[in-house]
Scaffold this active site. Structure first.
Site, short mmCIF file in Angstrom:
data_model
loop_
_atom_site.label_atom_id
_atom_site.label_comp_id
_atom_site.label_asym_id
_atom_site.label_seq_id
_atom_site.Cartn_x
_atom_site.Cartn_y
_atom_site.Cartn_z
N LYS A 69 0.82 -1.21 0.00
CA LYS A 69 0.00 0.00 0.00
C LYS A 69 0.86 1.26 0.00
O LYS A 69 1.80 1.38 0.76
CB LYS A 69 -0.90 -0.01 1.23
N GLY A 93 6.32 1.21 5.94
CA GLY A 93 7.21 0.23 5.32
C GLY A 93 7.29 0.40 3.82
O GLY A 93 8.38 0.35 3.23
N CYS A 94 6.16 0.64 3.18
CA CYS A 94 6.14 0.80 1.73
C CYS A 94 6.83 2.09 1.31
O CYS A 94 7.49 2.14 0.27
CB CYS A 94 4.71 0.74 1.21
N THR A 95 6.69 3.13 2.12
CA THR A 95 7.39 4.39 1.84
C THR A 95 8.89 4.20 1.97
O THR A 95 9.66 4.64 1.09
CB THR A 95 6.90 5.50 2.79
N ALA A 133 10.06 2.20 -1.12
CA ALA A 133 10.02 3.00 -2.34
C ALA A 133 11.15 4.03 -2.35
O ALA A 133 11.82 4.22 -3.38
CB ALA A 133 8.67 3.69 -2.48
#
Length: 155
Positions: free
Chosen positions: A43, A48-50, A53
């Protein structure tokens, strides 16, 4: 829901066409002849995804030097991807797999358990695909922190 197929190194990458936040649509057939990294993440805008990325953003040259383009894939829509890209100055395309059909084809849409709750969701995973569309490497069910560094060491 049935367990998704698992891919192996040497398998053909599943065919896909997904909308991109920067390039219209991206498909496996359009990527023939070039190597690429396809990383699946749950998401946009989550910690974590930030982190993951931004790690790809900050290390994109390391992948490019080895001849790989990078594409992020999540179930979020293109509009949310565009906000995520802008907020974090991301320098690679994000692909919208809103019906999670591509995640299912790659075997990363699976049963997950979090705080005792079981549900279907995207398992953070990364695939290296060669210029012929064959899978070169699979990093399945990875942690966001340190993942990109490990990928670069493995290159």
């Amino acid at each position: 829901m049935a367990k998704n197929p698992k891919l192996s190194v040497g398998d053909n990458a599943p065919d896909f066409t997904l909308p991109s936040d920067t390039e219209g649509e991206v498909s496996l057939s359009a990527l023939q002849g070039q190597k690429f990294v396809l990383y699946f993440y749950p998401k946009d805008m989550t910690p974590g995804c930030t982190k993951q990325a931004c790690d790809f953003r900050d290390n994109l040259d390391a992948f490019a030097q080895k001849g790989y383009a990078v594409y992020g894939v999540s179930p979020d829509p293109v509009e949310r991807h565009a906000k995520f890209r802008e907020k974090h100055d991301l320098n690679f395309p994000l692909l919208a797999d809103t019906d999670h059909q591509v995640a299912e084809a790659f075997g990363v849409w699976r049963e997950k358990t979090n705080y005792g709750r079981t549900y279907e969701g995207l398992v953070r995973s990364t695939f290296f695909v060669d210029a012929d569309g064959k899978i070169e490497a699979i990093h399945d069910n990875v942690r966001a922190t340190g993942h990109v560094g490990r990928l670069i060491r493995d290159l």
